[in-house]
Design a protein around this motif. Structure first.
Motif, PDB file in Angstrom:
ATOM      1  N   ILE A   6       0.965  -1.100  -0.003  1.00  0.00           N
ATOM      2  CA  ILE A   6      -0.424  -0.251   0.323  1.00  0.00           C
ATOM      3  C   ILE A   6       1.338   1.363   0.159  1.00  0.00           C
ATOM      4  CG2 ILE A   6      -1.718   1.753   1.364  1.00  0.00           C
ATOM      5  CD1 ILE A   6      -2.791  -1.248   2.438  1.00  0.00           C
ATOM      6  N   VAL A   7       0.632   1.997  -0.964  1.00  0.00           N
ATOM      7  CA  VAL A   7       1.391   3.574  -0.404  1.00  0.00           C
ATOM      8  C   VAL A   7       0.607   4.393  -0.515  1.00  0.00           C
ATOM      9  CG1 VAL A   7       3.159   2.428  -2.873  1.00  0.00           C
ATOM     10  CG2 VAL A   7       0.723   3.673  -3.374  1.00  0.00           C
ATOM     11  N   GLU A   8      -0.437   4.515  -0.181  1.00  0.00           N
ATOM     12  CA  GLU A   8      -1.362   4.981  -0.529  1.00  0.00           C
ATOM     13  C   GLU A   8      -3.089   5.276   0.882  1.00  0.00           C
ATOM     14  OE1 GLU A   8      -3.518   9.765  -1.994  1.00  0.00           O
ATOM     15  OE2 GLU A   8      -2.795   7.953  -3.177  1.00  0.00           O
ATOM     16  N   ILE A   9      -2.629   6.155   1.980  1.00  0.00           N
ATOM     17  CA  ILE A   9      -4.187   5.749   2.406  1.00  0.00           C
ATOM     18  C   ILE A   9      -4.806   6.729   2.079  1.00  0.00           C
ATOM     19  CG2 ILE A   9      -5.408   5.318   4.689  1.00  0.00           C
ATOM     20  CD1 ILE A   9      -2.763   4.641   5.866  1.00  0.00           C
ATOM     21  N   PRO A  10      -6.247   6.724   2.178  1.00  0.00           N
ATOM     22  CA  PRO A  10      -6.945   7.785   0.821  1.00  0.00           C
ATOM     23  C   PRO A  10      -7.315   8.498   2.430  1.00  0.00           C
ATOM     24  CG  PRO A  10      -7.591   5.381  -0.088  1.00  0.00           C
ATOM     25  CD  PRO A  10      -6.583   5.141   1.226  1.00  0.00           C
ATOM     26  N   GLU A  11      -7.978   9.936   2.319  1.00  0.00           N
ATOM     27  CA  GLU A  11      -8.738  10.494   3.225  1.00  0.00           C
ATOM     28  C   GLU A  11      -9.935   9.946   3.229  1.00  0.00           C
ATOM     29  OE1 GLU A  11     -10.154  15.043   3.932  1.00  0.00           O
ATOM     30  OE2 GLU A  11      -8.459  14.906   2.751  1.00  0.00           O
ATOM     31  N   GLY A  12     -10.423   9.113   4.738  1.00  0.00           N
ATOM     32  CA  GLY A  12     -11.511   9.150   5.279  1.00  0.00           C
ATOM     33  C   GLY A  12     -11.797   7.638   5.583  1.00  0.00           C
ATOM     34  N   LEU A  13     -10.939   6.895   5.051  1.00  0.00           N
ATOM     35  CA  LEU A  13     -10.290   4.978   4.761  1.00  0.00           C
ATOM     36  C   LEU A  13     -10.776   4.600   6.529  1.00  0.00           C
ATOM     37  CD1 LEU A  13      -9.877   2.570   3.184  1.00  0.00           C
ATOM     38  CD2 LEU A  13      -7.397   2.890   4.372  1.00  0.00           C
ATOM     39  N   PHE A  14     -10.745   5.072   6.962  1.00  0.00           N
ATOM     40  CA  PHE A  14     -10.860   4.105   8.506  1.00  0.00           C
ATOM     41  C   PHE A  14     -12.569   5.031   8.970  1.00  0.00           C
ATOM     42  CE2 PHE A  14      -6.160   3.695   8.742  1.00  0.00           C
ATOM     43  CZ  PHE A  14      -6.315   2.894   8.449  1.00  0.00           C
ATOM     44  N   SER A  15     -12.920   6.031   8.723  1.00  0.00           N
ATOM     45  CA  SER A  15     -14.068   6.417   8.972  1.00  0.00           C
ATOM     46  C   SER A  15     -15.403   5.812   9.004  1.00  0.00           C
ATOM     47  CB  SER A  15     -14.825   7.790   8.161  1.00  0.00           C
ATOM     48  OG  SER A  15     -14.818   7.066   6.526  1.00  0.00           O
ATOM     49  N   GLY A  16     -15.431   5.749  10.344  1.00  0.00           N
ATOM     50  CA  GLY A  16     -16.919   4.767  10.911  1.00  0.00           C
ATOM     51  C   GLY A  16     -16.926   3.640  11.741  1.00  0.00           C
ATOM     52  N   ASN A  29       4.360   0.454   2.065  1.00  0.00           N
ATOM     53  CA  ASN A  29       5.504   1.562   1.730  1.00  0.00           C
ATOM     54  C   ASN A  29       4.070   2.898   1.226  1.00  0.00           C
ATOM     55  OD1 ASN A  29       7.370   1.763   0.275  1.00  0.00           O
ATOM     56  ND2 ASN A  29       6.386   1.712  -2.195  1.00  0.00           N
ATOM     57  N   ILE A  30       4.048   3.389   2.263  1.00  0.00           N
ATOM     58  CA  ILE A  30       3.172   4.433   2.433  1.00  0.00           C
ATOM     59  C   ILE A  30       4.182   5.845   3.126  1.00  0.00           C
ATOM     60  CG2 ILE A  30       0.877   5.284   4.256  1.00  0.00           C
ATOM     61  CD1 ILE A  30       0.698   3.055   4.455  1.00  0.00           C
ATOM     62  N   SER A  31       4.049   6.908   2.789  1.00  0.00           N
ATOM     63  CA  SER A  31       4.935   7.698   2.778  1.00  0.00           C
ATOM     64  C   SER A  31       4.609   9.172   2.922  1.00  0.00           C
ATOM     65  CB  SER A  31       6.148   8.359   1.719  1.00  0.00           C
ATOM     66  OG  SER A  31       5.174   8.585   0.782  1.00  0.00           O
ATOM     67  N   ASN A  52       7.499   2.097   7.594  1.00  0.00           N
ATOM     68  CA  ASN A  52       6.716   2.355   6.273  1.00  0.00           C
ATOM     69  C   ASN A  52       7.544   3.805   6.546  1.00  0.00           C
ATOM     70  OD1 ASN A  52       4.175   1.882   5.570  1.00  0.00           O
ATOM     71  ND2 ASN A  52       4.119   1.636   7.746  1.00  0.00           N
ATOM     72  N   PRO A  53       7.883   4.637   4.942  1.00  0.00           N
ATOM     73  CA  PRO A  53       8.834   5.744   4.490  1.00  0.00           C
ATOM     74  C   PRO A  53       8.169   6.564   4.779  1.00  0.00           C
ATOM     75  CG  PRO A  53       8.214   4.380   2.264  1.00  0.00           C
ATOM     76  CD  PRO A  53       7.763   4.243   3.453  1.00  0.00           C
TER      77      PRO A  53
END
Length: 240
Positions: A6-16, A29-31, A52-53
């Motif tokens: 995974i290179v990116e966590i979208p905004e709101g991914l964990f909401s709810g 691989n999240i920066s 993670n970098p």
């Protein structure tokens, strides 16, 4: 979801996810962590995004995680850290921030972590410890800051750590220790002073360490003699 590409966590991914107790996305691989990425995770007790970098963390990134008990930010490329980043984590038991690239830490970084049990900051590049940096950690039992670049440990560094049992600051280029550096550390049973540049040991260095069972002094090539009586109070010592 650790060890994914995974290179990116979208905004709101964990909401709810109000009932989520454990969140682990280490070795991805999240920066970048977006603002508010952990907002609403009111039940979270364990958070691990180590290896993670990421490089830097916002000062308010943990603001909504008042129930957090364990935090692992090991090996994420940190070079600096904000003094208030842990301000709301008053229930934290375990903090792992080893193997980053920190050269200094603010004096008040841990001031609110009064119930912290374990602190791991080894493998950084710290050149000094601010006065009183550990003074509020009265519940801590394990403190490890080995493999940094410290050349000295100021007197009073361990004052107030009355429950400390395991202390490791090996592999730092420290040449001398103050005679009362370990005063009042009466509960300590493991002490690692190996891999340093010690030239001598004060005869009264271990006066209060009657509970000590393991003492590591190896790999101090400049330590060519020991004063008579330096171990006189260590009746419980089993490993030297």
């Amino acid at each position: 979801m650790d060890d994914l590409e995974i290179v990116e966590i979208p905004e709101g991914l964990f909401s709810g996810l109000f009932n989520l107790g454990n969140l682990d996305f280490d070795k991805c691989n999240i920066s970048v962590l977006p603002a508010g990425v952990f907002d609403g995770l009111v039940s979270l007790t364990v958070l691990d995004f180590s290896e993670n970098p990421i490089g830097s963390l916002r000062a308010d990134i943990f603001n909504g995680l008042a129930g957090l008990r364990a935090l692992d930010i090991e090996d994420i490329g940190l070079t600096t850290i904000d003094e208030n980043i842990f301000f709301n984590l008053t229930l934290l038991d375990v903090l792992s921030m080893e193997n980053n690239r920190l050269t200094e830490i603010p004096a008040t970084l841990f001031s609110r972590l009064e119930v912290l049990d374990q602190l791991l900051i080894f493998g950084n590049q710290l050149t000094q410890l601010p006065a009183g940096v550990f003074s509020n950690l009265t519940a801590i039992t394990l403190l490890d800051f080995d493999a940094n670049n410290l050349t000295s440990i100021p007197n009073g560094t361990f004052t107030g750590l009355i429950n400390l049992e395991h202390l490791d600051f090996s592999d730092n280029p420290i040449t001398n220790l103050q005679p009362d550096l370990f005063s009042n550390l009466t509960q300590i049973y493991f002490l690692d002073l190996s891999g340093m540049a010690l030239q001598a040991l004060p005869v009264d260095l271990f006066t209060d360490q009657e509970s000590l069972e393991v003492l590591e002094l190896d790999e101090n090539p400049s330590l060519t003699e020991l004063p008579f009586g330096v171990f006189r109070n260590l009746a419980l010592l089993t490993d030297l």
